[in-house]
Write a protein that holds these residues in place. Structure first.
Motif, PDB file in Angstrom:
ATOM      1  N   LEU A  74      26.480  53.172  43.716  1.00  0.00           N
ATOM      2  CA  LEU A  74      26.723  52.167  44.484  1.00  0.00           C
ATOM      3  C   LEU A  74      26.500  50.677  43.734  1.00  0.00           C
ATOM      4  N   TYR A  75      25.317  50.774  42.862  1.00  0.00           N
ATOM      5  CA  TYR A  75      25.116  49.716  42.077  1.00  0.00           C
ATOM      6  C   TYR A  75      26.087  49.508  40.751  1.00  0.00           C
ATOM      7  N   ALA A  76      26.578  50.681  40.355  1.00  0.00           N
ATOM      8  CA  ALA A  76      27.364  50.963  39.232  1.00  0.00           C
ATOM      9  C   ALA A  76      28.752  50.275  39.590  1.00  0.00           C
ATOM     10  N   LEU A  77      29.225  50.566  40.838  1.00  0.00           N
ATOM     11  CA  LEU A  77      30.367  50.200  41.421  1.00  0.00           C
ATOM     12  C   LEU A  77      30.696  48.584  41.291  1.00  0.00           C
ATOM     13  N   ILE A  78      29.478  47.910  42.103  1.00  0.00           N
ATOM     14  CA  ILE A  78      29.458  46.572  42.298  1.00  0.00           C
ATOM     15  C   ILE A  78      29.386  46.141  40.971  1.00  0.00           C
ATOM     16  N   GLY A  79      28.797  46.655  39.869  1.00  0.00           N
ATOM     17  CA  GLY A  79      28.460  46.186  38.522  1.00  0.00           C
ATOM     18  C   GLY A  79      29.780  45.985  37.755  1.00  0.00           C
ATOM     19  N   ILE A  80      30.855  47.045  38.033  1.00  0.00           N
ATOM     20  CA  ILE A  80      31.976  47.014  37.296  1.00  0.00           C
ATOM     21  C   ILE A  80      32.832  46.003  37.971  1.00  0.00           C
TER      22      ILE A  80
ATOM     23  N   PHE B 224      34.773  39.840  36.227  1.00  0.00           N
ATOM     24  CA  PHE B 224      34.668  38.614  36.535  1.00  0.00           C
ATOM     25  C   PHE B 224      33.929  37.962  35.157  1.00  0.00           C
ATOM     26  N   ILE B 225      33.060  38.545  34.737  1.00  0.00           N
ATOM     27  CA  ILE B 225      32.178  38.028  33.502  1.00  0.00           C
ATOM     28  C   ILE B 225      33.164  38.056  32.369  1.00  0.00           C
ATOM     29  N   ARG B 226      33.767  39.208  32.144  1.00  0.00           N
ATOM     30  CA  ARG B 226      34.479  39.510  30.886  1.00  0.00           C
ATOM     31  C   ARG B 226      35.763  38.439  31.039  1.00  0.00           C
ATOM     32  N   GLU B 227      36.298  38.029  31.784  1.00  0.00           N
ATOM     33  CA  GLU B 227      37.237  37.157  32.146  1.00  0.00           C
ATOM     34  C   GLU B 227      36.843  35.800  32.232  1.00  0.00           C
ATOM     35  N   ASP B 228      35.498  35.606  32.225  1.00  0.00           N
ATOM     36  CA  ASP B 228      34.889  34.463  32.094  1.00  0.00           C
ATOM     37  C   ASP B 228      35.232  33.550  33.177  1.00  0.00           C
ATOM     38  N   ARG B 229      35.441  34.239  34.283  1.00  0.00           N
ATOM     39  CA  ARG B 229      35.819  33.412  35.557  1.00  0.00           C
ATOM     40  C   ARG B 229      34.412  33.360  36.569  1.00  0.00           C
ATOM     41  N   ALA B 230      34.273  32.264  37.252  1.00  0.00           N
ATOM     42  CA  ALA B 230      33.182  32.258  38.377  1.00  0.00           C
ATOM     43  C   ALA B 230      33.614  32.905  39.393  1.00  0.00           C
ATOM     44  N   PHE B 231      32.803  33.616  40.233  1.00  0.00           N
ATOM     45  CA  PHE B 231      32.996  34.277  41.368  1.00  0.00           C
ATOM     46  C   PHE B 231      31.850  34.055  42.420  1.00  0.00           C
TER      47      PHE B 231
ATOM     48  N   ALA C 182      30.205  36.339  46.024  1.00  0.00           N
ATOM     49  CA  ALA C 182      30.091  37.640  46.820  1.00  0.00           C
ATOM     50  C   ALA C 182      31.434  37.961  47.265  1.00  0.00           C
ATOM     51  N   ASN C 183      32.236  37.093  47.884  1.00  0.00           N
ATOM     52  CA  ASN C 183      33.645  37.136  48.498  1.00  0.00           C
ATOM     53  C   ASN C 183      34.368  37.536  47.545  1.00  0.00           C
ATOM     54  N   ASP C 184      34.241  37.156  46.306  1.00  0.00           N
ATOM     55  CA  ASP C 184      35.171  37.596  45.358  1.00  0.00           C
ATOM     56  C   ASP C 184      35.119  39.026  45.081  1.00  0.00           C
ATOM     57  N   VAL C 185      33.942  39.446  44.849  1.00  0.00           N
ATOM     58  CA  VAL C 185      33.354  40.780  44.308  1.00  0.00           C
ATOM     59  C   VAL C 185      33.793  41.650  45.540  1.00  0.00           C
ATOM     60  N   THR C 186      33.795  41.274  46.820  1.00  0.00           N
ATOM     61  CA  THR C 186      34.175  42.234  47.833  1.00  0.00           C
ATOM     62  C   THR C 186      35.899  42.242  47.957  1.00  0.00           C
TER      63      THR C 186
END
Length: 66
Positions: A11-17, A22-29, A31-35
């Motif tokens: 579960l943690y790994a999936l959220i990390g992916i 977002f981090i790789r693309e240098d985008r701000a995010f 929790a809703n964006d992750v959802t």
């Protein structure tokens, strides 16, 4: 049946992916964006277990936001 409320390394790994994208693309995010990213991952998944894992991650983030 597994207790879906129990946090697992998967579960943690999936959220990390989702967050890593977002981090790789240098985008701000937020929790809703992750959802939303997890919803997209779920809709593209062919594996039922992976979709259940996405649902668990989405519920975890929803609980944290409320």
């Amino acid at each position: 049946m597994k207790d879906e409320r129990r946090l697992t390394p998967d579960l943690y790994a999936l959220i990390g992916i989702a967050v890593a994208d977002f981090i790789r693309e240098d985008r701000a995010f937020k929790a809703n964006d992750v959802t939303l990213a997890l919803h997209e991952m779920k809709s593209e998944a062919g594996d039922e277990e992976f979709r259940h894992l996405c649902d668990a991650a989405i519920r975890l983030l929803a609980d944290l936001m409320h």
